[in-house]
Design a protein around this motif. Structure first.
Motif, PDB file in Angstrom:
ATOM      1  N   ASP A   1       0.809  -1.223   0.000  1.00  0.00           N
ATOM      2  CA  ASP A   1       0.000   0.000   0.000  1.00  0.00           C
ATOM      3  C   ASP A   1       0.840   1.270   0.000  1.00  0.00           C
ATOM      4  N   GLU A   2       2.086   1.183   0.490  1.00  0.00           N
ATOM      5  CA  GLU A   2       2.967   2.360   0.508  1.00  0.00           C
ATOM      6  C   GLU A   2       3.767   2.489  -0.784  1.00  0.00           C
ATOM      7  N   GLY A   3       3.532   1.621  -1.749  1.00  0.00           N
ATOM      8  CA  GLY A   3       4.250   1.686  -3.019  1.00  0.00           C
ATOM      9  C   GLY A   3       5.621   1.046  -2.982  1.00  0.00           C
ATOM     10  N   VAL A   4       5.913   0.252  -1.928  1.00  0.00           N
ATOM     11  CA  VAL A   4       7.205  -0.414  -1.786  1.00  0.00           C
ATOM     12  C   VAL A   4       7.062  -1.860  -2.251  1.00  0.00           C
ATOM     13  N   ILE A   5       8.026  -2.317  -3.061  1.00  0.00           N
ATOM     14  CA  ILE A   5       7.993  -3.701  -3.515  1.00  0.00           C
ATOM     15  C   ILE A   5       8.390  -4.609  -2.359  1.00  0.00           C
ATOM     16  N   VAL A   6       7.522  -5.552  -2.037  1.00  0.00           N
ATOM     17  CA  VAL A   6       7.782  -6.534  -0.996  1.00  0.00           C
ATOM     18  C   VAL A   6       8.109  -7.837  -1.712  1.00  0.00           C
ATOM     19  N   MET A   7       9.385  -8.069  -1.884  1.00  0.00           N
ATOM     20  CA  MET A   7       9.804  -9.230  -2.657  1.00  0.00           C
ATOM     21  C   MET A   7       9.617 -10.523  -1.884  1.00  0.00           C
ATOM     22  N   TYR A   8      10.145 -10.575  -0.675  1.00  0.00           N
ATOM     23  CA  TYR A   8      10.148 -11.829   0.065  1.00  0.00           C
ATOM     24  C   TYR A   8       9.857 -11.576   1.524  1.00  0.00           C
ATOM     25  N   GLU A   9       8.991 -12.406   2.069  1.00  0.00           N
ATOM     26  CA  GLU A   9       8.750 -12.388   3.505  1.00  0.00           C
ATOM     27  C   GLU A   9       9.725 -13.378   4.125  1.00  0.00           C
ATOM     28  N   ILE A  10      10.538 -12.909   5.042  1.00  0.00           N
ATOM     29  CA  ILE A  10      11.531 -13.748   5.715  1.00  0.00           C
ATOM     30  C   ILE A  10      10.970 -14.125   7.077  1.00  0.00           C
TER      31      ILE A  10
ATOM     32  N   PRO B   1      20.550 -47.557   4.138  1.00  0.00           N
ATOM     33  CA  PRO B   1      21.952 -47.761   3.755  1.00  0.00           C
ATOM     34  C   PRO B   1      22.398 -46.825   2.620  1.00  0.00           C
ATOM     35  N   ASP B   2      23.676 -46.439   2.668  1.00  0.00           N
ATOM     36  CA  ASP B   2      24.300 -45.680   1.577  1.00  0.00           C
ATOM     37  C   ASP B   2      24.525 -46.614   0.396  1.00  0.00           C
ATOM     38  N   GLY B   3      24.856 -46.047  -0.742  1.00  0.00           N
ATOM     39  CA  GLY B   3      25.233 -46.869  -1.888  1.00  0.00           C
ATOM     40  C   GLY B   3      25.168 -46.110  -3.187  1.00  0.00           C
ATOM     41  N   ASP B   4      25.984 -46.543  -4.150  1.00  0.00           N
ATOM     42  CA  ASP B   4      26.010 -45.960  -5.499  1.00  0.00           C
ATOM     43  C   ASP B   4      26.223 -44.448  -5.485  1.00  0.00           C
ATOM     44  N   GLY B   5      27.102 -43.972  -4.608  1.00  0.00           N
ATOM     45  CA  GLY B   5      27.389 -42.540  -4.542  1.00  0.00           C
ATOM     46  C   GLY B   5      26.345 -41.746  -3.776  1.00  0.00           C
ATOM     47  N   LEU B   6      25.404 -42.422  -3.158  1.00  0.00           N
ATOM     48  CA  LEU B   6      24.361 -41.766  -2.376  1.00  0.00           C
ATOM     49  C   LEU B   6      24.652 -41.981  -0.894  1.00  0.00           C
ATOM     50  N   VAL B   7      24.442 -40.937  -0.104  1.00  0.00           N
ATOM     51  CA  VAL B   7      24.773 -40.995   1.320  1.00  0.00           C
ATOM     52  C   VAL B   7      23.558 -40.561   2.135  1.00  0.00           C
ATOM     53  N   CYS B   8      23.247 -41.335   3.151  1.00  0.00           N
ATOM     54  CA  CYS B   8      22.175 -40.989   4.078  1.00  0.00           C
ATOM     55  C   CYS B   8      22.792 -40.247   5.267  1.00  0.00           C
ATOM     56  N   HIS B   9      22.235 -39.100   5.599  1.00  0.00           N
ATOM     57  CA  HIS B   9      22.725 -38.299   6.726  1.00  0.00           C
ATOM     58  C   HIS B   9      21.593 -37.401   7.206  1.00  0.00           C
ATOM     59  N   GLU B  10      21.886 -36.504   8.141  1.00  0.00           N
ATOM     60  CA  GLU B  10      20.875 -35.597   8.661  1.00  0.00           C
ATOM     61  C   GLU B  10      21.173 -34.161   8.263  1.00  0.00           C
ATOM     62  N   LEU B  11      20.131 -33.445   7.851  1.00  0.00           N
ATOM     63  CA  LEU B  11      20.214 -31.986   7.840  1.00  0.00           C
ATOM     64  C   LEU B  11      20.086 -31.601   9.308  1.00  0.00           C
ATOM     65  N   PRO B  12      20.976 -30.744   9.812  1.00  0.00           N
ATOM     66  CA  PRO B  12      20.977 -30.482  11.252  1.00  0.00           C
ATOM     67  C   PRO B  12      19.758 -29.703  11.738  1.00  0.00           C
ATOM     68  N   ALA B  13      19.448 -29.922  13.007  1.00  0.00           N
ATOM     69  CA  ALA B  13      18.396 -29.167  13.679  1.00  0.00           C
ATOM     70  C   ALA B  13      18.921 -27.778  13.999  1.00  0.00           C
ATOM     71  N   GLY B  14      18.007 -26.850  14.204  1.00  0.00           N
ATOM     72  CA  GLY B  14      18.404 -25.533  14.656  1.00  0.00           C
ATOM     73  C   GLY B  14      17.617 -24.429  13.992  1.00  0.00           C
ATOM     74  N   PRO B  15      17.972 -23.200  14.337  1.00  0.00           N
ATOM     75  CA  PRO B  15      17.263 -22.059  13.764  1.00  0.00           C
ATOM     76  C   PRO B  15      17.626 -21.857  12.296  1.00  0.00           C
ATOM     77  N   VAL B  16      16.651 -21.388  11.543  1.00  0.00           N
ATOM     78  CA  VAL B  16      16.854 -21.076  10.122  1.00  0.00           C
ATOM     79  C   VAL B  16      16.095 -19.798   9.788  1.00  0.00           C
ATOM     80  N   ALA B  17      16.589 -19.118   8.778  1.00  0.00           N
ATOM     81  CA  ALA B  17      15.829 -18.055   8.125  1.00  0.00           C
ATOM     82  C   ALA B  17      15.314 -18.665   6.835  1.00  0.00           C
ATOM     83  N   ARG B  18      14.062 -18.386   6.494  1.00  0.00           N
ATOM     84  CA  ARG B  18      13.480 -19.000   5.297  1.00  0.00           C
ATOM     85  C   ARG B  18      12.589 -18.005   4.565  1.00  0.00           C
ATOM     86  N   THR B  19      12.447 -18.263   3.277  1.00  0.00           N
ATOM     87  CA  THR B  19      11.509 -17.494   2.465  1.00  0.00           C
ATOM     88  C   THR B  19      10.987 -18.392   1.363  1.00  0.00           C
ATOM     89  N   LEU B  20       9.960 -17.943   0.679  1.00  0.00           N
ATOM     90  CA  LEU B  20       9.378 -18.703  -0.417  1.00  0.00           C
ATOM     91  C   LEU B  20       9.542 -17.912  -1.706  1.00  0.00           C
TER      92      LEU B  20
END
Length: 170
Positions: free
Chosen positions: A11-20, A95-114
């Motif tokens: 409404d103020e004429g400002v481009i709001v690209m991404y909500e973080i 199980p891992d195999g054929d160049g593929l590895v099973c692991h975890e993306l770590p827990a914790g705080p993140v900043a995100r947008t769509l």
């Protein structure tokens, strides 16, 4: 692209690209395939990788429990290769195999947008996240990743693709 930008004027004429937003994520088991690719060949690299991930999941009677994604270890310029890991989220380790590895993306705080639109136009989402992180006194805690919310086989128009961009924080 310009039409979408014009539709994001507030409404103020400002481009709001991404909500973080700031959130805390649980650790996530993933099956990943890491490698490098030229930027203009990433689509083929991802398609090949998804085939490999799908075959490995089927062989181990496992399924993705959400949308696939990719961790980006480098930000390319026009001539360099991208160092990335394509991943599929899982309920538990397999199980891992054929160049593929099973692991975890770590827990914790993140900043995100769509990001809504073609994958090739996701760069401003990273810029918005980076600026927000610095402006709010946060520090990154590892490489950012994308989650491909929409499936291009179900939503063929790239203008409608949704990509969640996530940056882990300390």
């Amino acid at each position: 692209y310009l039409t979408r930008l014009m539709q994001q004027v507030n409404d103020e004429g400002v481009i709001v690209m991404y909500e973080i937003t700031l959130e805390v994520r649980d650790a996530q088991n993933v099956l990943g395939r890491r490698g490098t690719s030229k930027l203009d060949e990433m689509g083929d690299w991802i398609a090949t990788g998804m085939g490999m991930l799908s075959a490995h999941l089927a062989a181990h009677q496992a399924e993705m429990i959400g949308a696939p994604g990719a961790v980006y270890f480098t930000f390319p310029d026009d001539d360099s290769e991208v160092d990335a890991e394509l991943f599929a989220p899982l309920a538990g380790p397999i199980p891992d195999g054929d160049g593929l590895v099973c692991h975890e993306l770590p827990a914790g705080p993140v900043a995100r947008t769509l990001h809504v639109g073609p994958y090739e136009q996701v760069g401003p989402a990273y810029a918005a996240l980076s600026e927000w992180i610095q402006r709010n006194g946060h520090e990154t805690a590892g490489p950012p990743y994308e989650i491909y919310v929409t499936d291009p086989s179900e939503i063929p128009d790239p203008a409608d693709y949704q990509t969640e961009v996530v940056w882990p924080l300390r």
